[in-house]
Design an enzyme around this catalytic site. Structure first.
Site, PDB file in Angstrom:
ATOM      1  N   ASP A  49       3.317  -5.414  68.437  1.00  0.00           N
ATOM      2  CA  ASP A  49       4.359  -5.905  67.535  1.00  0.00           C
ATOM      3  C   ASP A  49       5.728  -5.364  67.934  1.00  0.00           C
ATOM      4  OD1 ASP A  49       5.445  -7.450  65.564  1.00  0.00           O
ATOM      5  OD2 ASP A  49       5.003  -6.051  63.930  1.00  0.00           O
ATOM      6  N   HIS A  51       7.193  -9.948  65.512  1.00  0.00           N
ATOM      7  CA  HIS A  51       7.129 -10.978  64.472  1.00  0.00           C
ATOM      8  C   HIS A  51       8.512 -11.407  63.987  1.00  0.00           C
ATOM      9  CE1 HIS A  51       7.095  -7.385  61.733  1.00  0.00           C
ATOM     10  NE2 HIS A  51       7.908  -8.175  61.036  1.00  0.00           N
ATOM     11  N   SER A  87      12.344  -5.226  58.974  1.00  0.00           N
ATOM     12  CA  SER A  87      11.491  -5.214  60.163  1.00  0.00           C
ATOM     13  C   SER A  87      12.302  -5.174  61.451  1.00  0.00           C
ATOM     14  CB  SER A  87      10.589  -6.450  60.192  1.00  0.00           C
ATOM     15  OG  SER A  87       9.555  -6.322  59.268  1.00  0.00           O
TER      16      SER A  87
END
Length: 475
Positions: A236, A203, A318
């Site tokens: 992911d 992402h 992230s």
């Protein structure tokens, strides 16, 4: 649970107030006390990014009846996202339909109130005076005992947080991804090999997959253009490669996430709210935590059996490494559970001590497949399960995706004798409480692995061995 790859500029620090100095005593019988105040505010507005709250831009997604698209949406009450409601069914190796995600994507910023205070020290706190008298002679003298100008060199052993950070920081990067439409965000990644491959979250770079701009900046300030080598939406995980990569890259050492224990020390590195090269610490709070996510853009879901940590993780962390006390990578920081309201008046939530990382053993396998083939490979059992919120297990549905059979003919589940209506309650020694939990656990394995499945049928428990199949790609 929600995740973000959004950052912000560092707000300018206000200038320090004047330092007060001692003034001579006024001759007047009363002295007027001086008055003053300071505490300027500095504000910074974050650039437009992907996601709305948490660590990487993944609000919850409601699910509905399955259809031919893959992969399945997150469950209605999965511990990832904003707690959206809905129901649906789905499986892996099959196709699914998801309903429109909740809104919540938008611009985030950081508003910081900075208070600068000046400390004034006075007096003779370190002085020692004495008077010597001998016979009829009186003499006075004083001796001042002062502290050493230096306390000596500070030694930072390799096992300390400072030692680990000093070694790991040069091998982490701040990633800026911008789509063709100009939307972008900030995330983190780390050096995977000497060829210039960087591992991060899918992402983080999703916006730049189809021709967008992608850069990676090291703590030294050196910035490199990069390109996406491969990305796995379900896991992911993504791998990017630096263009004109330097020859002195130092890959981070990968640990063994299977050997991590609850209570182990953790160190997270990332760019929370755009503040690059930030180091935070904590512990492993739990293992095998089922987490389902979506970035809120209508894309498909991601599932993980995560490491939970209380190290502070915020939007921009992230894709960054979660390290153990020796500096080995044990996970990829990917998501946080956050409160409903954002902090700092931005509407963007931050850390409340519930962070989640993809175990590095799984991420390593995925990254190697992406570098080798450019596409992810998923393990599957070939059955469609309900994604409804449940604590009773993962029930095989009566209907498959798009009218297909709920149990794939000739697939692993069919060969093991599983049927529609069976409720899977354990995979090996892992308790299965829902469909998403089962998916996350299956994806910790590789195709060809043999697992033991415990299920209920007609009120009786049964156990069967299943050899996992494979599916290539996200679609």
């Amino acid at each position: 649970m929600s995740t973000e790859n959004e950052g912000t500029a560092v707000p300018p620090a206000p200038s320090a107030p004047p330092v007060p100095v001692d003034a001579p005593a006024a001759p007047a019988p009363q002295a007027q006390a001086p008055q003053g105040s300071y505490g300027p505010d500095a504000q910074g507005q974050a650039p437009h990014g992907q996601g709305a709250s948490g660590d990487a831009g993944h609000p919850g997604v409601s699910s509905s009846a399955p259809d031919p698209s893959w992969p399945p949406p997150p469950p209605p009450s999965a511990p990832y996202g904003d707690g959206g409601s809905g129901s649906g069914s789905g499986g892996w190796g099959s196709s699914y339909q998801q309903s429109a995600p909740k809104s919540g994507r938008g611009r985030g910023g950081l508003v910081a109130a900075v208070l600068v205070a000046a400390l004034v020290a006075g007096g003779a706190g370190g002085g020692l005076g004495y008077v010597l008298a001998k016979g009829n002679d009186e003499s006075t003298g004083s001796t001042t005992v002062s502290a050493s100008a230096s306390g000596g060199d500070v030694k930072r052993d390799p096992g300390t947080t400072a030692g680990v950070a000093a070694k790991a920081l040069p091998s982490t990067v701040t990633i800026e991804a911008e789509s063709n439409s100009g939307e972008g965000g900030t995330g983190t990644g780390f050096v995977f090999d000497k060829q210039g491959h960087i591992v991060t979250n899918n992402h983080v770079v999703a916006g730049a997959v189809d021709g967008g701009n992608l850069t990676a900046t090291f703590p030294s300030g050196k910035k490199y253009d990069a390109e996406v080598v491969g990305h796995a939406q379900g896991y992911d995980v993504a791998v990017i490669k630096l263009k004109d990569a330097p020859s002195d890259l130092k890959p981070l050492t990968l640990g063994d996430s299977d050997k991590v224990a609850v209570g182990d020390a953790t160190i997270a590195i990332g760019a929370p709210f755009g503040l690059s090269d930030t180091v935070t610490t904590g512990i492993i709070s739990a293992k095998n935590r089922p987490v389902a996510s979506s970035d809120g853009s209508g894309s498909q879901a991601s599932y993980m059996s995560a490491l939970q940590t209380d190290a502070s993780i915020n939007p921009g962390n992230s894709g960054g490494p979660l390290l153990d006390a020796q500096g080995n990578v044990i996970g990829i920081n990917s998501a946080i559970q956050s409160t409903g309201n954002g902090g700092f008046g931005t509407g963007q939530s931050g850390s409340i001590g519930l962070g989640f990382a993809i175990p590095i053993n799984q991420a390593k396998y995925v990254a190697q497949e992406l570098i080798k083939n450019g596409k992810p490979v998923y393990a599957k059992i070939g059955a469609s399960v309900s994604l409804d919120d449940s604590s009773d297990g993962a029930q095989i549905t009566d209907q498959g995706a798009g009218g297909a059979a709920p149990v794939e003919p000739g697939g692993p589940a069919a060969k093991a004798g599983l049927k529609p209506g069976d409720v899977i309650i354990k995979l090996d020694d892992r308790v299965i409480d829902s469909g998403p939990t089962l998916i996350g656990e299956i994806w910790t394995h590789q195709p060809g692995d043999k697992v033991t499945i415990t299920y209920e049928r007609g009120g009786k428990q049964r156990t069967v061995d299943v050899t996992l199949g494979s599916r290539v790609g996200d679609n």
